[in-house]
Design a protein around this motif. Structure first.
Motif, PDB file in Angstrom:
ATOM      1  N   HIS A 130       0.821  -1.239  -0.026  1.00  8.86           N
ATOM      2  CA  HIS A 130      -0.204   0.120  -0.041  1.00  8.86           C
ATOM      3  C   HIS A 130       0.808   1.081   0.032  1.00  8.86           C
ATOM      4  O   HIS A 130       0.515   2.091  -0.611  1.00  8.86           O
ATOM      5  N   THR A 131       1.988   1.175   0.763  1.00  6.71           N
ATOM      6  CA  THR A 131       2.839   2.437   0.996  1.00  6.71           C
ATOM      7  C   THR A 131       3.481   2.622  -0.477  1.00  6.71           C
ATOM      8  O   THR A 131       3.624   3.621  -0.919  1.00  6.71           O
ATOM      9  N   ILE A 181      -4.421   2.152  -5.024  1.00  7.41           N
ATOM     10  CA  ILE A 181      -3.915   2.497  -3.742  1.00  7.41           C
ATOM     11  C   ILE A 181      -5.209   2.125  -2.557  1.00  7.41           C
ATOM     12  O   ILE A 181      -4.982   1.501  -1.574  1.00  7.41           O
ATOM     13  N   SER A 202      -5.604  -1.613  -2.147  1.00 11.24           N
ATOM     14  CA  SER A 202      -4.603  -2.047  -1.321  1.00 11.24           C
ATOM     15  C   SER A 202      -4.511  -1.775   0.123  1.00 11.24           C
ATOM     16  O   SER A 202      -4.403  -2.355   1.238  1.00 11.24           O
ATOM     17  N   GLY A 203      -5.001  -0.411   0.523  1.00 11.38           N
ATOM     18  CA  GLY A 203      -5.156   0.085   1.887  1.00 11.38           C
ATOM     19  C   GLY A 203      -6.276  -0.646   2.560  1.00 11.38           C
ATOM     20  O   GLY A 203      -6.046  -0.982   3.787  1.00 11.38           O
ATOM     21  N   ALA A 223      -4.833  -4.129   3.346  1.00 10.29           N
ATOM     22  CA  ALA A 223      -3.966  -4.152   4.400  1.00 10.29           C
ATOM     23  C   ALA A 223      -4.540  -3.757   5.763  1.00 10.29           C
ATOM     24  O   ALA A 223      -4.197  -4.306   6.868  1.00 10.29           O
TER      25      ALA A 223
END
Length: 170
Positions: free
Chosen positions: A79-80, A146, A149-150, A153
């Motif tokens: 994510h980062t 993004i 994925s966040g 996570a």
């Protein structure tokens, strides 16, 4: 900025990015392809694009702080990594929004807004329209990737698919 009202700032700031980047992308494409919309939007287009642009590094920095305060996880790292790629798209949205706004102002200020003037600028308008569409799609797809994925996570081990029996209707 690390905490807002006791919550990690990233968790709150991300909503600004998730709303403003697609909104800026939509406004940019509309204004680039429809000069009347560019005139109506006026300075609001580059202003919203600027707020979108500024919100990206603020959210990214808050996310990096949060990353240092959670357990090490491959999903968080992914994510980062994805989040670090949004800034160039936001810069592109801002630059194109400024170009569309400036071109709209210039066209409105020119005397003789007849057909000849409009058609002379058609190749430039088409190029700016295509470029705006490409950057807008890229930015929105990146925001989606993004965000997905966040969410993965944050939630991959945080809920039960079967239910816990502690809620309503159990």
């Amino acid at each position: 900025m690390t905490l807002i009202n006791g919550l990690p700032a990233h968790v709150l700031l991300v909503h600004v990015v998730v709303v403003l980047i697609p909104l800026t992308a939509l406004a940019l494409v509309t204004a680039a392809l429809w000069p009347g919309a560019a005139r109506r939007l006026g300075v609001l287009l580059p202003a919203v694009a600027l707020v979108s642009l500024v919100s990206v590094p603020l959210t990214t920095q808050a996310g990096e702080w949060l990353e240092r305060h959670v357990d090490d996880d491959a999903l968080v790292r992914r994510h980062t990594e994805l989040g670090d790629g949004l800034l160039p798209w936001a810069v592109g949205l801002f630059v194109l929004a400024a170009v569309v706004w400036w071109a709209g102002r210039r066209a409105a200020a020119e005397p003789g807004q007849g057909r000849g003037t409009r058609w002379a600028a058609l190749p430039v308008r088409i190029a700016v329209g295509v470029l705006s569409l490409a950057v807008a799609v890229g930015a929105v797809v990146d925001v989606y990737r993004i965000g997905d994925s966040g969410a993965r996570a944050a939630w991959h081990d945080a809920y039960s698919k079967e239910g816990t029996g502690a809620g309503h209707g159990s």
